[in-house]
Scaffold this active site. Structure first.
Site, PDB file in Angstrom:
ATOM      1  N   LYS A 198      -2.289  -1.403  -3.668  1.00  9.08           N
ATOM      2  CA  LYS A 198      -3.140  -0.218  -3.608  1.00  9.08           C
ATOM      3  C   LYS A 198      -2.274   1.031  -3.751  1.00  9.08           C
ATOM      4  O   LYS A 198      -1.263   1.119  -3.054  1.00  9.08           O
ATOM      5  CB  LYS A 198      -3.872  -0.205  -2.266  1.00  9.08           C
ATOM      6  CG  LYS A 198      -4.839   0.954  -2.104  1.00  9.08           C
ATOM      7  CD  LYS A 198      -5.510   0.928  -0.740  1.00  9.08           C
ATOM      8  CE  LYS A 198      -6.483   2.098  -0.631  1.00  9.08           C
ATOM      9  NZ  LYS A 198      -7.098   2.228   0.674  1.00  9.08           N
ATOM     10  N   LYS A 215       0.859  -1.181   0.000  1.00  7.62           N
ATOM     11  CA  LYS A 215       0.000   0.000   0.000  1.00  7.62           C
ATOM     12  C   LYS A 215       0.897   1.233   0.000  1.00  7.62           C
ATOM     13  O   LYS A 215       1.705   1.418   0.907  1.00  7.62           O
ATOM     14  CB  LYS A 215      -0.892  -0.015   1.238  1.00  7.62           C
ATOM     15  CG  LYS A 215      -1.829   1.182   1.327  1.00  7.62           C
ATOM     16  CD  LYS A 215      -2.734   1.059   2.548  1.00  7.62           C
ATOM     17  CE  LYS A 215      -3.679   2.225   2.679  1.00  7.62           C
ATOM     18  NZ  LYS A 215      -4.539   2.091   3.876  1.00  7.62           N
TER      19      LYS A 215
HETATM   20 ZN    ZN Z   1      -5.763   3.323   8.139  1.00  8.12          ZN
END
Ligand code: ZN
Length: 333
Positions: free
Chosen positions: A258, A205
């Site tokens: 992501k 992420k």
């Molecule tokens: Zn968070």
């Protein structure tokens, strides 16, 4: 002209389907759903047209709308009735996600995945308990380089994931990029007998500016500082493989990248390196920018939405979290 090779031969209408390399199905998609414990009516999210924060009472109706399009899985995000320093409402038995999960799993066949993080539950908006020196509030303090106390946060994540499983969650999805989060959650779930609840880790992420509209939706913008020391530097790809490997070794069942579109190379790298299912999160900014351009008449929304999701699939994602889930599934159906 005597050309031997004419790739155009296979682009004719009746053959293109047979030679198509990538397909997109409603069953590949996961629809994010926002449940808001402070709302009494549905609240439109301005920067994400078509999306709403719904009160707990509407959670079942909202999920039924998703299921009607052919999408079978939802990812629940919660906005709690109150916030505090450590995010205790994240693991409360009567918390927003716990209440919604109980209702949704009792009344629908949806596959319920819950986001496991603390940023929506802490008053400072960071994804965990703050470093000790930051716990004493002092607004004059210079922006710190370290914000979240990694190891103190693991206990909270573990409790949160277990409380979601207790409420009936089919899968949990830790998103805080806390080192050791997958191992801590796997231990917690196994200790409570939830051996069959898989973990989809937000393994790679990035600290991305494409999350902007989500912060309107989930009310989770950090009150100070940023998330640079726990989310990944957008410049790094080898580090993504390292992050993902750690989560895979700790027992992550599904590996997520992501955002999606600006990181398709990472999706591809992970697809090639690991056997696990790979998920990609087509984030709020990716959704909002297409909507904004379409509103101006500059892009055909349906076409660019479909092409975006197809490109994510082609890069190697097996499943896609996307705010376009219902629209695209409705069209594919
Ligand atoms: Zn968070």
């Amino acid at each position: 002209m005597d050309l031997t090779h004419r790739p155009r031969r296979l682009r004719q209408d009746r053959i293109r389907g047979l030679v198509s390399e990538t397909s997109l199905e409603p069953a590949d998609l996961i629809a994010p759903v926002f449940i808001d414990a402070t709302a009494t009516t549905r609240q439109p999210i301005e920067s994400m047209p078509g999306h709403e924060r719904v009160p707990i009472e509407d959670s079942v109706a909202r999920v039924k709308e998703v299921l009607e399009t052919g999408v079978e899985a939802v990812m629940l995000f919660g906005i709690p009735e109150s916030k505090d320093a450590t995010g205790t409402r994240a693991w409360a038995d009567d918390g927003v996600i716990q209440e919604a999960t109980r209702r949704i799993t009792a009344e629908t066949d949806a596959y319920v995945i819950t986001d496991v993080c603390l940023c929506e539950y802490t008053e400072h908006g960071h994804c965990g308990t703050l470093e000790p020196e930051l716990r004493e509030d002092d607004s004059e303090m210079p922006a710190p380089s370290l914000t979240v106390d990694n190891d103190a946060t693991l206990t909270s994540l573990r409790r949160t994931a277990v409380s979601h499983a207790n409420a009936g969650a089919d899968m949990v999805a830790p998103s805080s990029m806390t080192d050791g989060m997958v191992g801590a959650i796997r231990d917690g779930l196994d200790d409570e007998g939830f051996h069959d609840v898989p973990i989809m880790s937000y393994a790679a992420k990035y600290e991305s500016a494409f999350y902007g509209p989500f912060r309107d939706a989930a009310d989770g913008a950090p009150a100070f500082g940023n998330r640079r020391h726990y989310q990944m530097d957008p410049a790094n790809s080898r580090e993504a493989l390292r992050e993902v490997r750690l989560d895979a070794e700790a027992g992550a069942d599904v590996l997520m990248v992501k955002p999606a579109l600006p990181y398709l190379d990472i999706v591809r790298d992970i697809r090639q390196e690991f056997d696990h299912p790979v998920a990609a999160y087509n984030v709020s900014g990716e959704y909002a920018m297409l909507h904004a351009a379409a509103e101006k008449g500059w892009l055909d929304l349906e076409e660019v939405a479909l092409e975006s999701l197809l490109s994510i699939k082609r890069a190697g994602a097996d499943l896609i979290l996307t705010y376009f889930a219902e629209d695209v599934a409705g069209r594919l159906h």
